[in-house]
Design a protein around this motif. Structure first.
Motif, PDB file in Angstrom:
ATOM      1  N   ARG A 390      -5.229   2.124  15.821  1.00  0.00           N
ATOM      2  CA  ARG A 390      -5.726   2.835  14.640  1.00  0.00           C
ATOM      3  C   ARG A 390      -4.592   3.691  14.084  1.00  0.00           C
ATOM      4  O   ARG A 390      -3.922   4.411  14.816  1.00  0.00           O
ATOM      5  CB  ARG A 390      -6.923   3.710  14.987  1.00  0.00           C
ATOM      6  CG  ARG A 390      -7.492   4.475  13.785  1.00  0.00           C
ATOM      7  CD  ARG A 390      -8.863   5.028  14.101  1.00  0.00           C
ATOM      8  NE  ARG A 390      -9.830   3.947  14.264  1.00  0.00           N
ATOM      9  CZ  ARG A 390     -11.074   4.120  14.706  1.00  0.00           C
ATOM     10  NH1 ARG A 390     -11.492   5.335  15.043  1.00  0.00           N
ATOM     11  NH2 ARG A 390     -11.890   3.089  14.821  1.00  0.00           N
ATOM     12  N   SER A 392      -3.165   5.894  10.263  1.00  0.00           N
ATOM     13  CA  SER A 392      -3.471   6.382   8.916  1.00  0.00           C
ATOM     14  C   SER A 392      -2.232   6.254   8.042  1.00  0.00           C
ATOM     15  O   SER A 392      -1.102   6.341   8.520  1.00  0.00           O
ATOM     16  CB  SER A 392      -3.946   7.836   8.951  1.00  0.00           C
ATOM     17  OG  SER A 392      -2.916   8.691   9.403  1.00  0.00           O
ATOM     18  N   GLU A 401      -5.725   6.694   4.065  1.00  0.00           N
ATOM     19  CA  GLU A 401      -6.460   5.489   4.445  1.00  0.00           C
ATOM     20  C   GLU A 401      -6.329   5.302   5.950  1.00  0.00           C
ATOM     21  O   GLU A 401      -5.232   5.428   6.508  1.00  0.00           O
ATOM     22  CB  GLU A 401      -5.905   4.262   3.720  1.00  0.00           C
ATOM     23  CG  GLU A 401      -6.022   4.348   2.202  1.00  0.00           C
ATOM     24  CD  GLU A 401      -5.287   3.238   1.479  1.00  0.00           C
ATOM     25  OE1 GLU A 401      -5.607   2.998   0.299  1.00  0.00           O
ATOM     26  OE2 GLU A 401      -4.395   2.626   2.094  1.00  0.00           O
ATOM     27  N   TYR A 403      -6.801   2.687   9.080  1.00  0.00           N
ATOM     28  CA  TYR A 403      -6.886   1.257   9.365  1.00  0.00           C
ATOM     29  C   TYR A 403      -7.045   1.016  10.863  1.00  0.00           C
ATOM     30  O   TYR A 403      -6.504   1.756  11.686  1.00  0.00           O
ATOM     31  CB  TYR A 403      -5.606   0.540   8.903  1.00  0.00           C
ATOM     32  CG  TYR A 403      -5.434   0.457   7.412  1.00  0.00           C
ATOM     33  CD1 TYR A 403      -5.926  -0.626   6.689  1.00  0.00           C
ATOM     34  CD2 TYR A 403      -4.757   1.457   6.718  1.00  0.00           C
ATOM     35  CE1 TYR A 403      -5.760  -0.708   5.313  1.00  0.00           C
ATOM     36  CE2 TYR A 403      -4.581   1.385   5.346  1.00  0.00           C
ATOM     37  CZ  TYR A 403      -5.086   0.295   4.652  1.00  0.00           C
ATOM     38  OH  TYR A 403      -4.917   0.217   3.293  1.00  0.00           O
ATOM     39  N   TYR A 405      -5.883  -1.991  13.307  1.00  0.00           N
ATOM     40  CA  TYR A 405      -4.911  -3.085  13.262  1.00  0.00           C
ATOM     41  C   TYR A 405      -4.964  -3.848  14.576  1.00  0.00           C
ATOM     42  O   TYR A 405      -4.811  -3.251  15.655  1.00  0.00           O
ATOM     43  CB  TYR A 405      -3.516  -2.520  13.022  1.00  0.00           C
ATOM     44  CG  TYR A 405      -2.424  -3.551  12.900  1.00  0.00           C
ATOM     45  CD1 TYR A 405      -2.204  -4.226  11.701  1.00  0.00           C
ATOM     46  CD2 TYR A 405      -1.605  -3.836  13.987  1.00  0.00           C
ATOM     47  CE1 TYR A 405      -1.193  -5.172  11.590  1.00  0.00           C
ATOM     48  CE2 TYR A 405      -0.584  -4.768  13.881  1.00  0.00           C
ATOM     49  CZ  TYR A 405      -0.390  -5.434  12.679  1.00  0.00           C
ATOM     50  OH  TYR A 405       0.613  -6.371  12.575  1.00  0.00           O
ATOM     51  N   ARG A 412      -5.287  -6.432   9.535  1.00  0.00           N
ATOM     52  CA  ARG A 412      -5.472  -5.022   9.214  1.00  0.00           C
ATOM     53  C   ARG A 412      -6.820  -4.847   8.527  1.00  0.00           C
ATOM     54  O   ARG A 412      -7.102  -5.536   7.548  1.00  0.00           O
ATOM     55  CB  ARG A 412      -4.338  -4.570   8.300  1.00  0.00           C
ATOM     56  CG  ARG A 412      -4.318  -3.101   7.957  1.00  0.00           C
ATOM     57  CD  ARG A 412      -3.276  -2.771   6.899  1.00  0.00           C
ATOM     58  NE  ARG A 412      -1.973  -3.397   7.115  1.00  0.00           N
ATOM     59  CZ  ARG A 412      -0.914  -3.167   6.356  1.00  0.00           C
ATOM     60  NH1 ARG A 412      -1.011  -2.328   5.323  1.00  0.00           N
ATOM     61  NH2 ARG A 412       0.228  -3.763   6.600  1.00  0.00           N
ATOM     62  N   SER A 413      -7.655  -3.925   9.026  1.00  0.00           N
ATOM     63  CA  SER A 413      -8.954  -3.690   8.389  1.00  0.00           C
ATOM     64  C   SER A 413      -9.071  -2.218   8.011  1.00  0.00           C
ATOM     65  O   SER A 413      -8.835  -1.327   8.830  1.00  0.00           O
ATOM     66  CB  SER A 413     -10.100  -4.092   9.321  1.00  0.00           C
ATOM     67  OG  SER A 413     -10.060  -3.370  10.532  1.00  0.00           O
ATOM     68  N   LEU A 414      -9.412  -1.985   6.766  1.00  0.00           N
ATOM     69  CA  LEU A 414      -9.582  -0.622   6.262  1.00  0.00           C
ATOM     70  C   LEU A 414     -10.897  -0.058   6.785  1.00  0.00           C
ATOM     71  O   LEU A 414     -11.965  -0.616   6.544  1.00  0.00           O
ATOM     72  CB  LEU A 414      -9.578  -0.620   4.735  1.00  0.00           C
ATOM     73  CG  LEU A 414      -9.798   0.734   4.052  1.00  0.00           C
ATOM     74  CD1 LEU A 414      -8.648   1.681   4.355  1.00  0.00           C
ATOM     75  CD2 LEU A 414      -9.961   0.544   2.542  1.00  0.00           C
ATOM     76  N   ARG A 415     -10.815   1.055   7.503  1.00  0.00           N
ATOM     77  CA  ARG A 415     -12.019   1.680   8.048  1.00  0.00           C
ATOM     78  C   ARG A 415     -12.498   2.859   7.210  1.00  0.00           C
ATOM     79  O   ARG A 415     -13.674   3.193   7.224  1.00  0.00           O
ATOM     80  CB  ARG A 415     -11.756   2.154   9.487  1.00  0.00           C
ATOM     81  CG  ARG A 415     -11.476   1.042  10.480  1.00  0.00           C
ATOM     82  CD  ARG A 415     -12.667   0.094  10.619  1.00  0.00           C
ATOM     83  NE  ARG A 415     -13.905   0.803  10.900  1.00  0.00           N
ATOM     84  CZ  ARG A 415     -14.295   1.196  12.111  1.00  0.00           C
ATOM     85  NH1 ARG A 415     -13.545   0.927  13.167  1.00  0.00           N
ATOM     86  NH2 ARG A 415     -15.445   1.836  12.280  1.00  0.00           N
ATOM     87  N   LYS A 416     -11.577   3.501   6.521  1.00  0.00           N
ATOM     88  CA  LYS A 416     -11.979   4.668   5.735  1.00  0.00           C
ATOM     89  C   LYS A 416     -10.903   4.971   4.703  1.00  0.00           C
ATOM     90  O   LYS A 416      -9.710   4.881   4.993  1.00  0.00           O
ATOM     91  CB  LYS A 416     -12.170   5.886   6.651  1.00  0.00           C
ATOM     92  CG  LYS A 416     -12.477   7.202   5.936  1.00  0.00           C
ATOM     93  CD  LYS A 416     -12.561   8.335   6.946  1.00  0.00           C
ATOM     94  CE  LYS A 416     -12.662   9.697   6.272  1.00  0.00           C
ATOM     95  NZ  LYS A 416     -13.884   9.854   5.482  1.00  0.00           N
ATOM     96  N   ARG A 417     -11.330   5.274   3.499  1.00  0.00           N
ATOM     97  CA  ARG A 417     -10.426   5.760   2.458  1.00  0.00           C
ATOM     98  C   ARG A 417     -10.912   7.138   2.038  1.00  0.00           C
ATOM     99  O   ARG A 417     -12.098   7.338   1.786  1.00  0.00           O
ATOM    100  CB  ARG A 417     -10.387   4.808   1.268  1.00  0.00           C
ATOM    101  CG  ARG A 417      -9.494   5.301   0.124  1.00  0.00           C
ATOM    102  CD  ARG A 417      -9.410   4.281  -0.998  1.00  0.00           C
ATOM    103  NE  ARG A 417      -8.544   3.160  -0.647  1.00  0.00           N
ATOM    104  CZ  ARG A 417      -8.941   1.886  -0.611  1.00  0.00           C
ATOM    105  NH1 ARG A 417     -10.197   1.576  -0.864  1.00  0.00           N
ATOM    106  NH2 ARG A 417      -8.079   0.930  -0.293  1.00  0.00           N
TER     107      ARG A 417
END
Length: 699
Positions: A390, A392, A401, A403, A405, A412-417
């Motif tokens: 994980r 940022s 953001e 991620y 990974y 790569r997956s976006l978990r929070k913006r």
């Protein structure tokens, strides 16, 4: 409460001088240091009445001078608060059957520590910061760590601002605290695997973390067992879990040398085991995997650090073997270890990168990013046996953001913006970098943020931020508060000056001790480069720095004040010589490697005296200056900015005004609570706008 006044206080001169190394120094404002300062840290009401009266008079004067910006300050607070998602929460971090996270409630000032079943279900609030803060003028969480059996959470809080943290133990199910209270700690906790005891660091009478203790649940603190004691007053000691969770790491050191010990958490009563004996100038930190250690170190002249391995059974320095060799100019900031992967965070030329190494194949790859200036942070994990990293990412235009990974598939997956409720379009802004040439031809990076419709005509106001000490690099990261200046026409600039590690460890070494003035010259060179490239103009710049960055502000005001419309110095370390001569102060002995020891060395005495902002105040014009202090600050004591402002006001020939604002109920970090802190940011920004003549247009 003091009433507002436009009359500047005059601190009485009380003749005082001292002689060291045959040099006599006059210090007529030494009386502002309360002889009772250690008790004041514990109880601010103990402050000497004359000193309190003076500080309150300064507060009243500052409030009077800036009183016309009151409406602007309220507007700024409303704007900045409008960019905060009030019911925000972190991405849950899995650990066993649960996932742990933090969140805020709508309107809440303090964090809530929560968890939920890993595979979904109702959340449980373990710690409610808003409830715990009730009845306290100041409240700040220290650390929190749940036990390995997930039944308890150890948590700590400071209720004075003096950074004395009391540790308590809470039951997750009942949300009630045990009777255990462990006081005067640094706030950190490491649990034993049986969850019946924990390790912590106690602060001594001089506020120094020197002793590691073990506390057994259900027993009073006076029955705790001393596990390790550091006898070098120049060293600080802390504890943390090792990467695998198998050990408690006792980490000690100063700014140049370090040493670590391990305690097996399955056998918490066993004595600590030394990894490698301290060697002057050699730093190291360990990560563990099975029977092997991965050690980040500068040994063998690896100025920008390297990673070596060593067997756990015999970890002494003679058994260290290079895994990631030293590469000059590529600074290895940190490393993290997982069951199958080594992750390292590197920085070259002020830009960070994350590099992942497969420990089976030895194959490496870096995670790619596109912007000209950005910030990265590997966020770690409770779990060791995972392929998920994980991290940022943010830039000066792009909100944070987070991620996940996959280190195997590289997906790569976006978990929070980060949400900006009032709205933010990154396309409306530009972030870029330019280089400034220092007097010795060093190239100093400057990160810039401005609106896309900005006109580069040399007329814009500009806030120039700097730090430049302790090897601390200032990241080109997102900060929503800055938009309140940028949207009013400001350029926001970060000077990546020497004294930080922005361009490697050598960049740090070139800005400390006898080379400290490089930091000041770099900052002035950045100001001149921004003027020369028409980003701003002379006397359109507001300098900003805090703590050691406040020392930078004081030195620059003395050396190049003509370039600036204003200077903001938060908790400024400006009385450098006197502080480094007082070995009873909390940070003085550990700071000698950074600044020099003027007690023992005449050369160090002369070097510090040559630039110490308080000592170098001169009969000359100064820009407007705002100094901000905290009464219970154990790091930069309140009397440093108080003495500085008193001497400035008595000595300067024109310019100003010079203002001192002391938070009488807080320490180094300013006000507690996420919204209360905005009040202090608004004062800084209102002062900056006023210094460049924009308050009337922006109220």
């Amino acid at each position: 409460m003091s009433t507002k006044t436009e009359q500047a206080p005059v601190a009485p001169r009380r003749p005082h001088s001292f002689t060291r190394h045959g040099i006599t120094v006059q210090d007529d404002y030494a009386w502002l240091k309360d002889e009772n300062w250690q008790e004041v840290l514990h109880d601010p009401s103990q402050l000497d009445a004359d000193i309190r009266s003076y500080l309150e008079a300064e507060n009243a004067y500052a409030e009077g001078v800036l009183g016309h910006t009151a409406t602007l300050q309220k507007t700024l607070v409303a704007e900045m608060r409008g960019r905060i998602k009030e019911d925000d929460s972190s991405v849950p971090s899995p650990d066993g059957a649960y996932a742990y996270f933090r969140k805020f409630r709508e309107g809440g000032q303090h964090e809530l520590f929560c968890r939920m079943p890993r595979n979904g279900g109702a959340e449980t609030i373990g710690l409610d910061g808003d409830e715990l803060a009730k009845g306290h003028d100041y409240f700040k969480f220290g650390g929190s760590r749940h036990s390995y059996d997930h039944k308890l959470v150890a948590w700590s809080a400071d209720t004075k601002g003096s950074e004395y943290f009391a540790i308590r133990i809470r039951d997750w199910e009942s949300a009630t605290d045990h009777k255990d209270i462990v006081e005067e700690t640094d706030g950190g906790v490491v649990w034993a695997l049986n969850c019946k005891s924990f390790f912590y660091v106690k602060l001594d009478d001089n506020h120094r973390p020197m002793q590691v203790w073990r506390h057994r649940l259900g027993t009073p603190q006076d029955q705790d067992v001393l596990v390790y004691e550091e006898h070098d007053t120049g060293w600080f000691t802390h504890v943390h879990e090792s990467t695998s969770g198998r050990f408690c790491v006792i980490a000690g050191g100063d700014h140049e040398t370090s040493e670590q010990r391990l305690i097996d958490l399955a056998n918490p009563e066993a004595p600590p085991r030394l990894i490698a004996a301290r060697q002057n100038g050699v730093q190291y930190s360990i990560a563990d995997r099975g029977e092997e250690l991965f050690i980040l170190t500068n040994a063998d002249d690896a100025i920008d650090f390297k990673i070596v391995t060593a067997p756990l059974a015999s970890p002494e320095r003679s058994n260290w073997r290079d895994l990631i060799p030293h590469r000059a100019g590529v600074y290895v900031l940190d490393h993290d270890l997982y069951a199958g992967h080594l992750v390292r965070l590197e920085r070259a030329n002020a830009l960070p990168s994350i590099v992942i190494r497969d420990l089976t194949s030895g194959e490496e790859h870096a995670i790619a990013f596109d912007e000209a200036a950005y910030s990265l942070d590997a966020m770690g994990s409770y779990e060791f046996d995972t392929t998920t990293l994980r991290f940022s990412y943010s830039s000066m235009t792009t909100p944070s953001e987070v991620y996940d990974y996959d280190m195997v598939t590289r997906e790569r997956s976006l978990r929070k913006r980060q949400e900006i409720p009032s709205g933010h379009n990154p396309a409306d802004y530009v972030t870029t970098r330019i280089m400034a040439k220092a007097p010795d031809d060093a190239e100093v990076p400057i990160s810039l943020l401005h609106r896309r419709d900005f006109v580069q005509d040399g007329k814009a106001p500009l806030l120039l931020y700097g730090y430049g000490s302790y090897g601390h690099a200032i990241p080109a990261s997102f900060n929503a508060n800055r938009l309140s200046l940028v949207d009013r026409g400001f350029v926001y600039a970060i000077a990546h000056i020497r004294g930080g590690t922005d361009k490697g460890w050598g960049w740090y070494l070139d800005g400390k001790r006898e080379k400290k003035t490089n930091s000041f010259d770099d900052f002035a060179a950045c100001a001149r480069a921004l003027i020369a490239t028409n980003y701003t103009g002379e006397k359109r710049i507001v300098g900003h720095g805090g703590s050691a960055g406040g020392m930078l502000m004081g030195a620059v005001a003395n050396r190049a004040g003509e370039l600036f419309a204003g200077i903001v110095a938060e908790v400024p370390f400006v009385d450098v010589l006197n502080t480094m001569l007082d070995d009873t102060l909390p940070l003085t002995p550990p700071e000698w490697p950074e600044w020099g020891n003027p007690i023992e060395s005449e050369q160090d005495f002369r070097t510090i005296l040559s630039y110490s902002p308080y000592d170098k105040v001169a009969a000359k014009p100064y820009p407007a200056i705002l100094a901000m202090a905290g009464l219970t600050d154990p790091r930069v004591t309140y009397w440093e900015p108080a003495k500085w402002i008193a001497r400035l006001r008595a000595t300067m020939t024109s310019g100003g005004p010079v203002l001192l604002r002391t938070n009488m109920g807080a320490g180094h970090g300013g006000a507690s609570g996420r919204f209360n802190r905005l009040d202090e940011v608004a004062i800084v920004y209102a002062f900056a706008l006023w210094a460049v003549g924009l308050t009337d247009r922006n109220a």
